[in-house]
Every structure is written in structure tokens, then in C-alpha cells.
Design a protein around this motif. Structure first.
Motif, PDB file in Angstrom:
ATOM      1  N   VAL A   8       0.476  -6.313  70.079  1.00  0.00           N
ATOM      2  CA  VAL A   8      -0.838  -6.872  70.381  1.00  0.00           C
ATOM      3  C   VAL A   8      -0.669  -8.312  70.844  1.00  0.00           C
ATOM      4  N   THR A   9      -1.039  -8.582  72.077  1.00  0.00           N
ATOM      5  CA  THR A   9      -1.206  -9.959  72.537  1.00  0.00           C
ATOM      6  C   THR A   9      -2.649 -10.313  72.234  1.00  0.00           C
ATOM      7  N   LEU A  10      -2.874 -11.240  71.310  1.00  0.00           N
ATOM      8  CA  LEU A  10      -4.164 -11.425  70.670  1.00  0.00           C
ATOM      9  C   LEU A  10      -5.303 -11.340  71.682  1.00  0.00           C
ATOM     10  N   GLY A  11      -6.181 -10.375  71.442  1.00  0.00           N
ATOM     11  CA  GLY A  11      -7.298 -10.127  72.336  1.00  0.00           C
ATOM     12  C   GLY A  11      -7.027  -9.078  73.386  1.00  0.00           C
ATOM     13  N   GLN A  12      -5.753  -8.636  73.523  1.00  0.00           N
ATOM     14  CA  GLN A  12      -5.369  -7.628  74.505  1.00  0.00           C
ATOM     15  C   GLN A  12      -4.467  -6.592  73.829  1.00  0.00           C
ATOM     16  N   PRO A  13      -4.956  -5.396  73.479  1.00  0.00           N
ATOM     17  CA  PRO A  13      -6.347  -4.960  73.644  1.00  0.00           C
ATOM     18  C   PRO A  13      -7.267  -5.710  72.693  1.00  0.00           C
ATOM     19  N   ALA A  14      -8.555  -5.491  72.859  1.00  0.00           N
ATOM     20  CA  ALA A  14      -9.534  -6.224  72.060  1.00  0.00           C
ATOM     21  C   ALA A  14      -9.749  -5.539  70.711  1.00  0.00           C
ATOM     22  N   ASN A  15     -10.308  -6.309  69.748  1.00  0.00           N
ATOM     23  CA  ASN A  15     -10.731  -5.726  68.473  1.00  0.00           C
ATOM     24  C   ASN A  15     -11.660  -4.541  68.728  1.00  0.00           C
ATOM     25  N   PRO A  16     -11.705  -3.563  67.793  1.00  0.00           N
ATOM     26  CA  PRO A  16     -10.955  -3.466  66.534  1.00  0.00           C
ATOM     27  C   PRO A  16      -9.593  -2.814  66.737  1.00  0.00           C
ATOM     28  N   TYR A  17      -8.674  -3.075  65.785  1.00  0.00           N
ATOM     29  CA  TYR A  17      -7.336  -2.493  65.801  1.00  0.00           C
ATOM     30  C   TYR A  17      -7.253  -1.468  64.666  1.00  0.00           C
ATOM     31  N   ASP A  18      -7.706  -0.253  64.948  1.00  0.00           N
ATOM     32  CA  ASP A  18      -7.719   0.805  63.939  1.00  0.00           C
ATOM     33  C   ASP A  18      -6.335   1.447  63.819  1.00  0.00           C
ATOM     34  N   ILE A  19      -5.955   1.781  62.589  1.00  0.00           N
ATOM     35  CA  ILE A  19      -4.651   2.383  62.312  1.00  0.00           C
ATOM     36  C   ILE A  19      -4.872   3.721  61.620  1.00  0.00           C
ATOM     37  N   ASN A  20      -4.379   4.799  62.230  1.00  0.00           N
ATOM     38  CA  ASN A  20      -4.438   6.133  61.636  1.00  0.00           C
ATOM     39  C   ASN A  20      -3.099   6.419  60.958  1.00  0.00           C
ATOM     40  N   LEU A  21      -3.095   6.486  59.634  1.00  0.00           N
ATOM     41  CA  LEU A  21      -1.849   6.692  58.900  1.00  0.00           C
ATOM     42  C   LEU A  21      -1.273   8.069  59.198  1.00  0.00           C
ATOM     43  N   ILE A  22       0.052   8.109  59.343  1.00  0.00           N
ATOM     44  CA  ILE A  22       0.760   9.353  59.686  1.00  0.00           C
ATOM     45  C   ILE A  22       1.058  10.116  58.401  1.00  0.00           C
ATOM     46  N   PRO A  23       0.699  11.423  58.332  1.00  0.00           N
ATOM     47  CA  PRO A  23       0.934  12.178  57.095  1.00  0.00           C
ATOM     48  C   PRO A  23       2.409  12.471  56.870  1.00  0.00           C
ATOM     49  N   VAL A  24       2.800  12.486  55.600  1.00  0.00           N
ATOM     50  CA  VAL A  24       4.149  12.876  55.210  1.00  0.00           C
ATOM     51  C   VAL A  24       4.298  14.382  55.394  1.00  0.00           C
ATOM     52  N   GLU A  25       5.447  14.815  55.931  1.00  0.00           N
ATOM     53  CA  GLU A  25       5.688  16.228  56.182  1.00  0.00           C
ATOM     54  C   GLU A  25       6.312  16.892  54.952  1.00  0.00           C
ATOM     55  N   SER A  26       6.233  18.218  54.909  1.00  0.00           N
ATOM     56  CA  SER A  26       6.913  18.978  53.855  1.00  0.00           C
ATOM     57  C   SER A  26       8.297  19.387  54.349  1.00  0.00           C
ATOM     58  N   TYR A  27       9.206  19.611  53.428  1.00  0.00           N
ATOM     59  CA  TYR A  27      10.538  20.059  53.786  1.00  0.00           C
ATOM     60  C   TYR A  27      11.061  20.986  52.690  1.00  0.00           C
ATOM     61  N   ALA A  28      12.069  21.799  53.065  1.00  0.00           N
ATOM     62  CA  ALA A  28      12.569  22.819  52.144  1.00  0.00           C
ATOM     63  C   ALA A  28      13.267  22.175  50.946  1.00  0.00           C
ATOM     64  N   ALA A  29      13.047  22.764  49.788  1.00  0.00           N
ATOM     65  CA  ALA A  29      13.668  22.267  48.566  1.00  0.00           C
ATOM     66  C   ALA A  29      15.035  22.914  48.363  1.00  0.00           C
ATOM     67  N   GLY A  30      15.887  22.227  47.631  1.00  0.00           N
ATOM     68  CA  GLY A  30      17.222  22.743  47.355  1.00  0.00           C
ATOM     69  C   GLY A  30      17.927  21.882  46.332  1.00  0.00           C
ATOM     70  N   PRO A  31      19.225  22.080  46.167  1.00  0.00           N
ATOM     71  CA  PRO A  31      19.973  21.370  45.119  1.00  0.00           C
ATOM     72  C   PRO A  31      20.525  20.019  45.554  1.00  0.00           C
TER      73      PRO A  31
END
Length: 683
Positions: free
Chosen positions: A476-499
Motif C-alpha cells: 500500500v502506497t498510502l492512499g493508493q489504493p484508497a481506504n478501506p483496507y479490508d483483510i479476508n483471513l485465509i482458512p486453515v486447511e485439513s490434512y491427513a493424520a498419521g504417526p
């Protein structure tokens, strides 16, 4: 016993003498005649204006008839169970003196220090903690410190026992169930500045079956919005006492009370109901409180407003107002210089001859169709002549819904070349965040859930631009892009369990100690992120219960270029250990695959560089390498790829088009190993 003091004074010059006698009663044993002992407990909570109210409850034995409370701030109460408001943070010595009737002739005094707000804390730091319990007797406490990890964590469990450490376990006496006030004190030391910061936080812990399982609520009726009838309830059983604070300096007692407000004293008051319940069957006690805003004159409803602004020139400002939870019908602005305006978006020019600091206030009025109205006001200081930067704001979201609790970080370099970083917390429930006084420059914005969030560790820390890694984030170069600066959090993925298990350590070079609270990302073989962990205070981390396969790991810190560790978990290698070392703006593996393929790598020369940078590499075998050059905010400014055969090589790359400053070169092999070097460009 009657103790008598007799004194004899002689004046040599005159030969005169003087005899005086005084007598006092002294009580031996319990501090007074008869069988009594003073004691009390207390519980507290904050109010919207920043003060704290404390409910003191007499626990004395011996059936006292009179109580004198010295509350530590000069106030005195003669009630048995007073409620007192403290307007300033600090540590106060509270003393209760009890006296029985003349037949018993018993008195006793008990004193205890209480900490209000941050108490004796100093510096710009905070702490908080949470706990787990399975039987309401043994509790596991976990402490955190902000903005830096604390060097010392001190716990006071409220029953006379203490402990030291970021995590602490304590078992209370099960035969003495009830309420305890647990206090965490943290001390943080910044070796770079020599500053020390002390912070306090407190929580009530309920021991035994009473637990934190009682609550109260209240409602009211009014015909003229001046006189109100209040009705209180307590759950799961009726309270023994109901204490009302009407927010205008008046109080009352009882389950049902009436109160008449003075309309000239204000239009909004915070009414608080405090209840105390005692269960004789179990011996448990429970304290609860609830509060509501009361609008006198018919201006009911619960709303907020806020505003931000942009400046152009030294004295000209654009102001933008918002209202929550519904749009306001009127926006009224007071610019603090004797001028006013109305409208959701307004422009104003300040007169610098009137001063360089002005308090700007926005007042909003909202009207609900059912007849209620809402009034809100917020204020900010405005500094002229370039003393104040711009505002940067946005919302942190999970699945397009606002988060509950998140920390937001701002990292970058302003136009003077100074490194800027700042942190703020989102507004609870709205996910909104604000940074004030941000100077012009280039920035990364980052958000991470806090431990008290119900989504904690279900979403990755994420950068603006919805990027998991800082080098993929939108700068962000302040003002470019303009406010607001919304952030969508990325979900944690599942993975196979093991030893399988991947353990590791993170340390800072140059003797700076373990790397605690560092984000470590676990990826699959194609470098798709699966989950993450934060290293503990010893710099340790562990990904457990992992299925056989190939995985990759890297350190994720804003502005830090990290090597990628590749590990293979199989039946012969079920536990793998990885070590990262963070040095400056780079995170290295303690043993790099690329290092094993190189016999020697020189530093950049000449250093400083003006036109052409050189680096010598002696390869032990054939391989392909990629070269990336980053500036000090992590932007990639140059890259090239080269196929190198066994033997000596000189790599050259031009820098004449780059501005003066500090740079990092990253040389990556086709196997994922990395070597990093620093250099300076001058003109």
C-alpha cells in the motif's frame, strides 16, 4: 489489659518537675475483646468512562455490629457491603475495622491492597490471560504480553499462593470454594532502548461447583423517560442482595426500585445492577453484574459513530463520518475553531493563526422507526503544518463476516526512509481497525486472530491483498489504493493424520536468544499452506500427528526472507527436526542444501555498489540457481536465473537503476536451499 504510661520531666534551669499519666486498653489474642475477626472479599469491573467499581463483601466472623471501611483514596464507608468507584488506576490499601456491641466488646482490623486498572504498571504495554479447568479446582493459566513478549510473568492466585512463568498450573483448596481474583503481572525489557514496561491484568476465578455460573439481568418501564421503574432478576437462584447504580451518582438497594433523573444533568446514563448470591447447601457464593444505557428524554438505542479524514496541503481536510449499527440521519461537525458543518462528508480549512492543534468532534443522531432515537459523539485531535499523517483503516473478516478479536499490524517505510511499525486491535464485534497519524510511505498490513477469538488457529495470519506470505501481499502506497483496507483471513486447511512429527527451533542470531511468537507455516510438497504454529517462549514448535509424505516449512515474518525446509516423513523417519536462525531480514536453515552444493560463496563486491554487483561461487556439482534482489521493505527489485556447472563462477547484476539503500540478495538452488547476502547501493 489496661496499660498505663507515666512520664516525669525535670527542667534543670528552674528545678521544676512534671508528672503525667495516660492509660489505654490493649486486647491480646484476636485483636479485641470477645471472639471476632475482620475479613472481606471484593470483585470489580470497569465502567464505560474508564473508572472501576468495586463490590466489597464483609466476610468477618463474630457478628459485628459496626463497620468502618477506609477505601485507600480518602473515602470512608460505614456500610456492611459497600460499592465504591475508583476514578484513577493505582494500588490502594483498603482496611476494614469491625466492632461488636458493648456486650461483646470486640474489634478487629483487616487490610488488603487492591490493584485498580493497570495499577502501578508503567510504559505502553498490555497483558492478558486465559485458563482451562476440568474440575473447577485445578486451573491451567496462560499469559500473553503485547506488543512484545514479556521477560517475566508473575501470578497471584488470590489465595495467598504465587507462581512465575508464562504458563502456570494451580490447585485451589476444594473445601474453600468461592471467588478468587487472579492477577498477572508482566515485566518487559527492551534491550534496544533500555526501557522497562510493567502491566497488570485480573480475572475472577470461581472454585467449586458454584463456578462462574450465575448471572443477572434487568428491565425497566417508564412513561415519561424521566422516572424509571427497574426490575432485577438473578439466575440460577434468587440473589441475596441487589445493588443499583443509576449512573448519576445515586444508588439504591432491592429487587425492584424506582428512580427519577434530572433531565438537565444529561441524556444518557449507564445503569448497573450488582447481585450477590449465596448457596447454603454448597457454601458457594456468586457475584454478577449487568449494565444498560438509559436514555432520559426518549433518546433510547445503542449506537456508535466514528470518522476519518484525509489532508491535502497543510490546512485543508476532508472528513468522512460513519454510524453503527444503522446510518445516521444527521451528522454535525464541530471543528474546534468556532466553526461547524453538517453532512456525512465535509471539507474544512483551518486557520493556522488560531493554533496548530484542534479537537474535532462528530455528533450523529439516528432515528429508529419504532420510535427510539440514538445520539453518539466521537472526537479526535488534528495537528496542522504537516505534524499529522493520514488515517488508515479497514475491516478484518472471516468468511465475509467481521471477526471478534484480531490484532492488526502495519509495517513499512515512510518517505523519509524511516522504518514504521504499529499495532492496533479490532473493535470487538465489528472487526474494524484504525491507524492514526500514518506518514506517507509504503506499507504492508497484516492481521492475526487473538487467543480470545472463537476462531483462533482456524485461520492463518493474513496480509492485505488476502495473501498468506508478505512477499505476495499488496503493498500500500498510502492512499493508493484508497481506504478501506479490508483483510479476508485465509482458512486453515485439513490434512491427513498419521504417526509423524515435525519439531523445530527458532533462534535469533547475535545472541538475541530464542525466537518466540514466530509464525511457522507447514506446507505440502507443492507448497500449499496446510496450517501454522507460533513458537513458544523457548523458540520451540511442533507439528504432531502427521501422515507419511513430503512437507515443506518456512518462517513467516514481515520483511523476512525465509529459506524453505523440505522434510520427508516415512516409517524410517517418523520424527524430523528443523532449525531456523533469523538474522536481520533473513531466516536461514541451520544446514542448507545449497551450502552442501557450494564449496565457497563470496560476499558482494564492491560493497557499497554503485553500478555493477559481483559475487563469486565455487560449485561442487551442476545445478540451476535463481537470484532475487530485495530492498529493505521486502520488494523484489531484480531477478535472474542461471545454470551453473561444477567449478568457479562470477555472477554479475546491474544496480544503476536502483536507489540508494540496503539490499538483500537471495540465491536459491533447484533443491530449495538458499544463501543470502547483504549489500549497500550508493550514488
Amino acid at each position: 489489659f489496661n496499660v498505663t504510661l507515666t512520664t516525669i520531666s525535670i527542667i534543670p534551669e528552674t528545678g521544676d518537675s512534671c508528672v503525667a499519666t495516660s492509660t489505654e486498653q490493649v486486647w491480646v489474642g484476636n485483636g479485641g475483646g470477645g471472639d471476632c475477626m475482620a475479613d472481606f472479599i471484593y470483585a470489580m469491573d470497569s465502567t464505560p468512562n474508564g473508572s472501576y467499581f468495586v463490590q466489597f463483601t464483609d466476610q468477618s466472623i463474630g457478628n459485628p455490629a459496626y463497620w468502618v471501611w477506609e477505601l485507600g483514596d480518602g473515602s470512608v464507608s460505614f456500610e456492611q457491603n459497600p460499592v465504591h468507584t475508583y476514578d484513577e488506576n493505582g494500588t490502594y490499601l483498603v482496611c476494614l475495622t469491625i466492632t461488636s456491641d458493648s456486650a461483646n466488646n470486640c474489634f478487629d482490623t483487616y487490610c488488603e491492597e487492591i490493584v485498580i486498572g493497570t495499577g502501578g504498571g508503567s510504559g505502553n504495554c498490555e497483558n492478558w490471560f486465559w485458563y482451562d479447568t476440568y474440575d473447577n479446582i485445578t486451573f491451567e493459566f496462560y499469559g500473553e504480553s503485547f506488543p512484545m513478549s514479556a521477560d517475566n510473568y508473575f501470578w497471584d492466585f488470590g489465595d495467598g499462593n504465587t507462581e512465575v512463568g508464562q504458563q502456570a498450573t494451580h490447585t485451589y483448596n476444594s473445601s474453600q470454594g468461592g471467588l478468587y481474583l487472579v492477577t498477572l503481572t508482566t515485566v518487559s525489557f527492551d534491550p534496544a532502548t533500555g526501557d522497562e514496561c510493567v502491566a497488570y491484568s485480573m480475572e475472577e476465578v470461581w472454585v467449586g461447583n458454584g463456578g462462574n455460573d450465575c448471572e443477572n439481568w434487568f428491565w425497566y418501564d417508564t412513561w415519561d423517560f424521566v422516572t424509571f421503574e427497574f426490575f432485577g432478576e438473578s439466575y440460577p437462584y434468587a440473589a441475596d442482595s441487589y445493588t443499583w447504580d443509576f449512573g448519576d451518582g445515586n444508588t439504591a438497594y432491592g429487587q425492584e426500585v424506582d428512580h427519577t433523573y434530572d433531565p438537565n444533568a444529561g441524556d444518557m446514563f449507564m445503569v448497573t445492577l450488582t447481585t450477590f448470591s449465596y448457596d447454603p447447601a454448597t457454601g458457594d457464593s456468586c457475584f454478577a453484574y449487568s449494565e444498560q444505557e438509559i436514555w432520559v428524554g426518549g433518546q433510547g438505542y445503542d449506537c456508535e459513530n466514528w470518522f476519518w479524514y484525509e489532508s491535502y496541503g497543510d490546512f485543508n481536510y476532508n472528513f468522512f463520518g460513519e454510524s453503527f449499527p444503522m446510518p445516521a440521519d444527521e451528522y454535525l461537525w464541530d471543528f474546534g475553531d468556532g466553526t461547524f458543518a453538517s453532512g456525512q462528508q465535509v471539507t474544512h480549512t483551518f486557520d493556522p493563526t488560531l493554533g496548530d492543534e484542534f479537537l474535532v468532534c462528530l455528533t450523529t443522531y439516528s432515528y429508529d422507526p419504532i420510535g427510539d432515537s440514538c445520539f453518539a459523539e466521537t472526537c479526535q485531535e488534528i495537528f496542522l503544518s504537516g505534524q499529522m499523517g493520514q488515517e488508515l483503516f479497514g475491516t478484518v473478516l472471516v468468511e465475509n463476516a467481521p471477526v471478534d478479536f484480531a490484532l492488526v499490524g502495519l509495517f513499512g517505510i515512510d518517505n523519509t526512509g524511516a522504518y514504521i511499525f504499529d499495532f492496533t486491535m479490532t473493535d470487538e464485534g465489528t472487526g474494524a481497525y484504525f491507524f492514526e497519524d500514518v506518514p506517507d510511505g509504503d506499507y504492508y498490513i497484516w492481521a492475526s486472530l487473538l487467543p480470545m477469538s472463537e476462531y483462533y488457529f482456524q485461520y492463518f495470519p493474513t496480509y492485505f491483498g488476502d495473501a498468506l506470505f508478505w512477499f505476495d501481499a499488496e503493498l500500500v502506497t498510502l492512499g493508493q489504493p484508497a481506504n478501506p483496507y479490508d483483510i479476508n483471513l485465509i482458512p486453515v486447511e485439513s490434512y491427513a493424520a498419521g504417526p509423524g512429527n515435525i519439531t523445530g527451533t527458532i533462534s535469533f542470531d547475535n545472541g538475541k536468544g530464542p525466537g518466540d511468537n514466530v509464525n511457522v507455516v507447514l506446507m505440502d510438497e507443492e507448497e500449499n499452506a496446510l496450517t501454522y504454529l507460533l513458537s513458544n517462549e523457548e523458540g520451540l514448535f511442533e507439528f504432531g500427528d502427521i501422515a507419511y509424505g513430503t512437507y515443506k516449512l518456512k518462517v513467516e515474518m514481515p520483511g523476512v526472507n525465509s529459506e524453505i525446509a523440505t522434510v520427508v516423513i516415512d516409517e524410517n523417519n517418523q520424527t524430523i527436526n528443523v532449525e531456523f536462525v533469523v538474522k536481520g531480514s533473513s531466516a536461514y536453515l541451520s544446514i542448507s542444501d545449497l551450502n552442501m552444493l557450494t564449496l565457497n560463496v563470496s560476499d558482494i563486491y564492491p560493497n557499497p555498489v554503485t553500478n555493477l554487483a559481483n559475487i563469486d561461487i565455487n560449485m561442487a556439482e551442476n545445478t540451476n540457481v535463481q537470484i532475487h534482489v530485495f530492498n529493505q521493505v521486502g520488494q523484489e527489485v531484480y531477478n535472474m536465473e542461471s545454470s551453473l556447472i561444477q567449478g568457479n563462477h562470477k555472477l554479475q547484476f546491474p544496480v544503476s537503476d536502483l536507489v540508494s539503500g540496503f539490499y538483500t540478495i537471495r540465491i536459491s538452488g533447484q533443491n530449495g536451499g538458499t544463501i543470502m547476502k547483504k549489500f549497500i547501493i550508493t550514488k
